[in-house]
Each structure stands twice: as structure tokens, then as C-alpha cells.
Design a protein around this motif. Sequence first.
Motif, short mmCIF file in Angstrom:
data_model
loop_
_atom_site.label_atom_id
_atom_site.label_comp_id
_atom_site.label_asym_id
_atom_site.label_seq_id
_atom_site.Cartn_x
_atom_site.Cartn_y
_atom_site.Cartn_z
N ASN A 140 0.70 -1.27 -0.06
CA ASN A 140 0.16 0.22 0.10
C ASN A 140 0.95 1.22 -0.05
O ASN A 140 0.37 2.25 0.05
CB ASN A 140 -1.14 -0.07 1.19
CG ASN A 140 -0.26 -0.10 2.69
OD1 ASN A 140 1.09 -0.15 2.57
ND2 ASN A 140 -0.86 0.09 3.51
N GLN A 141 2.09 1.18 -0.21
CA GLN A 141 2.95 2.25 -0.33
C GLN A 141 3.46 2.72 -1.37
O GLN A 141 4.34 3.62 -1.69
CB GLN A 141 4.18 1.99 0.72
CG GLN A 141 4.07 1.90 2.09
CD GLN A 141 5.33 1.76 2.88
OE1 GLN A 141 6.59 1.31 2.30
NE2 GLN A 141 5.36 2.30 4.28
N ASP A 168 2.50 4.37 -3.98
CA ASP A 168 2.57 5.60 -4.22
C ASP A 168 2.70 6.79 -3.26
O ASP A 168 2.48 8.07 -3.03
CB ASP A 168 1.12 6.26 -5.10
CG ASP A 168 0.09 6.17 -4.17
OD1 ASP A 168 0.10 5.38 -3.20
OD2 ASP A 168 -0.99 6.21 -4.67
N SER A 169 3.42 6.38 -1.97
CA SER A 169 3.72 7.12 -0.91
C SER A 169 4.94 8.05 -1.13
O SER A 169 5.62 7.96 -1.95
CB SER A 169 4.02 6.28 0.46
OG SER A 169 3.18 5.23 0.63
N TYR A 170 4.86 9.10 -0.36
CA TYR A 170 5.97 10.18 -0.34
C TYR A 170 7.27 9.31 0.08
O TYR A 170 8.33 9.93 -0.19
CB TYR A 170 5.72 11.29 0.26
CG TYR A 170 4.68 12.28 -0.22
CD1 TYR A 170 5.11 13.30 -1.38
CD2 TYR A 170 3.08 12.26 -0.24
CE1 TYR A 170 4.10 14.01 -1.99
CE2 TYR A 170 2.47 13.12 -0.95
CZ TYR A 170 3.03 13.85 -1.81
OH TYR A 170 1.69 14.55 -2.52
N MET A 206 8.90 5.53 1.20
CA MET A 206 8.82 4.17 1.44
C MET A 206 10.06 3.52 1.57
O MET A 206 11.47 4.14 1.37
CB MET A 206 7.89 3.74 0.05
CG MET A 206 8.91 3.42 -1.27
SD MET A 206 7.87 2.80 -2.46
CE MET A 206 6.65 4.03 -2.94
N ARG A 257 9.55 10.29 -2.76
CA ARG A 257 8.92 10.95 -3.84
C ARG A 257 9.58 12.33 -4.32
O ARG A 257 9.47 13.19 -3.38
CB ARG A 257 7.43 10.72 -3.78
CG ARG A 257 6.69 10.67 -4.89
CD ARG A 257 5.26 10.40 -4.68
NE ARG A 257 4.33 11.63 -4.67
CZ ARG A 257 2.94 11.55 -4.53
NH1 ARG A 257 2.65 10.62 -4.19
NH2 ARG A 257 2.38 12.55 -4.43
#
Length: 230
Positions: free
Chosen positions: A118-119, A121-123, A125, A206
Motif C-alpha cells: 500500500n506504499q 505511491d507514498s511520499y 517508502m 517521492r
Amino acid sequence: MASKIETLCRQAIKTFSRGSRRLSVGAFDENLNVLRSYANKITASDVGLAQSLATVPPSSKANVTYIRIYEDLDVSVGIFVLKPQTSLPLHNHPNMQGILKVLEGRVEVQSYTPLEANQIDSYLMFAQKHEQISADVNSGVCTLDAVRQNLHEIRHGSGSCAAFLDILAPPYTDFPDSDGEERDCFYYQTCGDQCQDGQVVTRLVRIPTPKSYTCDMAEYKGPSVEHLYR
């Protein structure tokens, strides 16, 4: 007789169409393996690469060129062309699967698998770093799925240009699709390794689209697949 690229596109549509979601895992994997076998046989001449690149204006200063062959809501088929000393920066593929086949030159692929799905598209990871792959026209396809090796950087390795066939399913979109999903392409940079739960992992952050990355488009001049849209 259908061209090789038409046969591949038809199989990509069959493999990744929304109807295929009702198939068993075994049936989907069978379709995917057929698609991989078709991709392994595609060459630069099968897609009219030289003719397509001739449509790029001499004044273009982009370091990457994209050639769209086919795209619908479920799958995209295209070609990326990298100039020497350039790359597709490290980026993600949210809830997507991908197949890459080198058509010209050589590319270096560095992939990462996020430790938590679930990460993607995280800022920030943490990810497992895989062994770098060097692929040329004699190599088999490279693949990614919704989690494993989902992030990668692709660098020009050798040749006057490095070109590869790129199949993504579903394609990127910056607006919700019929399932309410958005699939933006986000870029990342590595920020060192650290020990987590007894294993060495890479920290990814990101970032905005790198200023060094520019991409233009070339017109596809290979065998027509326009009739597949009907």
C-alpha cells in the motif's frame, strides 16, 4: 496474415481486458505467458522503428521519445527510445503490470519492490533493491507486477539509441477510471540504505518530475493496428 505487432496487441487486449478479471489465476497466467512469448519475438523492424523515429523533428531536444502503438482503457503498447547517457528516472506503476522487451541497443534496469504494497505511491517508502539487469535485443522480456519490482529506473546502456517495447496494464491515468482508480506516475530518488527488521532496505522519497527528463512523441509508422479500436 496478421503482422507480429497486431498479433501481440490482440493478445495484450485478451490478457488484460476487464473481462479477463473473471478468469482463474491459471487461465490469466496462460494468457500472460502467450503474450510474453509474442513480445520475445518482436524486433525493431516488426514495428517500423526507424521509420517512426524519422518523424521526430531534428530540432527536438528531448532525451526520450515515446511512440504510441495502441492504447485503450485496459492496456497500452508503445516504444520508449533513450538517447545516450539518458534514462527514464526511477518511477512507480500503481496497481499495474508491465512487460519490457529491448528492440535496439542495451538498457540497464534497476528495480525495487516496496516492503508494503500500500506504499506504492507514498511520499516515503522502504523497498528491496534487486540486482541490476542488463538487457539487449537477445534478452528475454523483463516484467513487473502490482507489487514486485514495481518501481524501476531504466538507463541507456549502449548503442546510438536504446529502444524497448513497453506494455502496461492498465495504463497511467491522471483522472479516475471507471473503477474509480487514478494511476499517476510518480518519481523517486534513493536516500540511502538502512537496516530494518534484520534486512538492508533502500529508502525512497517521492520527488517532482526531474528537470533533466524530457520526452517527446514520434508518430507510429509500423504495421497498422487502428482496426483494433473498432
